[in-house]
Design an enzyme around this catalytic site. Structure first.
Site, PDB file in Angstrom:
ATOM      1  N   ASP A  50      44.695  21.070  41.717  1.00 56.72           N
ATOM      2  CA  ASP A  50      45.907  21.163  42.492  1.00 56.72           C
ATOM      3  C   ASP A  50      45.955  22.100  43.541  1.00 56.72           C
ATOM      4  O   ASP A  50      46.121  22.092  44.775  1.00 56.72           O
ATOM      5  CB  ASP A  50      47.343  21.371  41.651  1.00 56.72           C
ATOM      6  N   GLU A  91      52.339  29.518  48.266  1.00 57.47           N
ATOM      7  CA  GLU A  91      51.879  28.840  47.241  1.00 57.47           C
ATOM      8  C   GLU A  91      50.287  28.662  46.912  1.00 57.47           C
ATOM      9  O   GLU A  91      50.004  28.710  45.619  1.00 57.47           O
ATOM     10  CB  GLU A  91      52.284  27.296  47.506  1.00 57.47           C
ATOM     11  N   GLU A 143      56.737  15.626  47.736  1.00 56.99           N
ATOM     12  CA  GLU A 143      57.383  16.682  47.304  1.00 56.99           C
ATOM     13  C   GLU A 143      58.168  16.132  46.105  1.00 56.99           C
ATOM     14  O   GLU A 143      58.794  16.995  45.112  1.00 56.99           O
ATOM     15  CB  GLU A 143      58.095  17.211  48.442  1.00 56.99           C
ATOM     16  N   GLU A 213      49.815  10.060  42.446  1.00 55.36           N
ATOM     17  CA  GLU A 213      50.287  11.074  41.632  1.00 55.36           C
ATOM     18  C   GLU A 213      50.002  10.496  40.297  1.00 55.36           C
ATOM     19  O   GLU A 213      49.637  11.652  39.733  1.00 55.36           O
ATOM     20  CB  GLU A 213      51.920  11.066  41.873  1.00 55.36           C
TER      21      GLU A 213
END
Length: 229
Positions: A50, A91, A143, A213
């Site tokens: 990620d 992040e 998101e 995803e």
């Protein structure tokens, strides 16, 4: 359609494609975090992959901002997207700190197949030919999946391990939820005015995001270091 007028197109698609949406937001990997049975080697795989994805996502977010500047007549749309972009630097720094904490060497990580495919898909959405409505729909979906997934790990009754609480808070917190709500309002506003052709393209992209995803979670659930064929 009356349902579309009341709820917005995103909500309509979530209901229409409920199975794949649940697959993306209630994946076994997420459920294993929620119930405390997660294999930490899988979590480390997700962490490294990620981190690589977020670096590619920064470029996509910047492109969505450019499209908003060129195509959106509402300056507040840019403000919302900028809020998300501003958080991405923090992040990335968070991923680096977490990698040190978990003993993950980010410099040694290479993107697995599912990650590469997802990043290439984002690159395709950065083409000038891709309309802002299509791009913001994708942005909203990406998101939303993380917000709904990690918020589920913080709900009453969850037994998320203490060492993963910070991870879940990062995307499952109320402020991020409000940001995702704002993105959904932007997407719905544009979809309400979109042509049938743009609506079809946007729905296809919405579904493709959900599929990517699911594949990303699947990849993360494999044994750390295993080949992703």
């Amino acid at each position: 359609m009356e349902e579309e007028a009341e709820n917005g197109m995103i909500e309509t698609w979530v209901k229409k494609h409920r199975l794949i949406y649940i697959g993306a937001t209630r994946h076994p990997f997420i459920l294993s975090i929620r119930d405390g049975t997660v294999d930490l080697s899988h979590f480390k795989t997700w962490l490294g992959q990620d981190y690589l994805f977020v670096r590619a996502f920064v470029a996509f977010a910047a492109n969505v901002l450019i499209k908003a500047y060129k195509e959106s007549g509402n300056s507040s749309d840019m403000d919302v997207i900028l809020t998300g972009m501003a958080a991405l630097n923090d992040e990335i720094a968070w991923f680096k700190r977490e990698a040190i904490k978990w003993g993950v060497s980010l410099s040694d990580i290479h993107p697995q197949k599912a990650n590469l495919k997802y990043c290439r898909f984002l690159e395709s959405l950065m083409s000038p030919e891709v309309e802002h409505t299509v791009a913001i729909t994708a942005f909203c979906a990406i998101e939303a999946v993380y917000q709904e997934s990690f918020a589920h790990c913080l709900e009453e009754g969850s037994t998320t391990p203490p060492e993963l609480q910070e991870t879940c808070q990062r995307w499952g917190n109320e402020q991020f939820g409000q940001y995702c709500h704002s993105l959904r309002e932007i997407a719905n506003g544009r979809l309400k005015k979109a042509s049938d052709d743009i609506l079809k393209k946007s729905e296809v992209v919405f579904l493709e995001i959900l599929e990517h995803e699911v594949e990303f979670w699947n990849m993360s659930s494999r044994v750390a270091g295993a080949k992703d064929q």
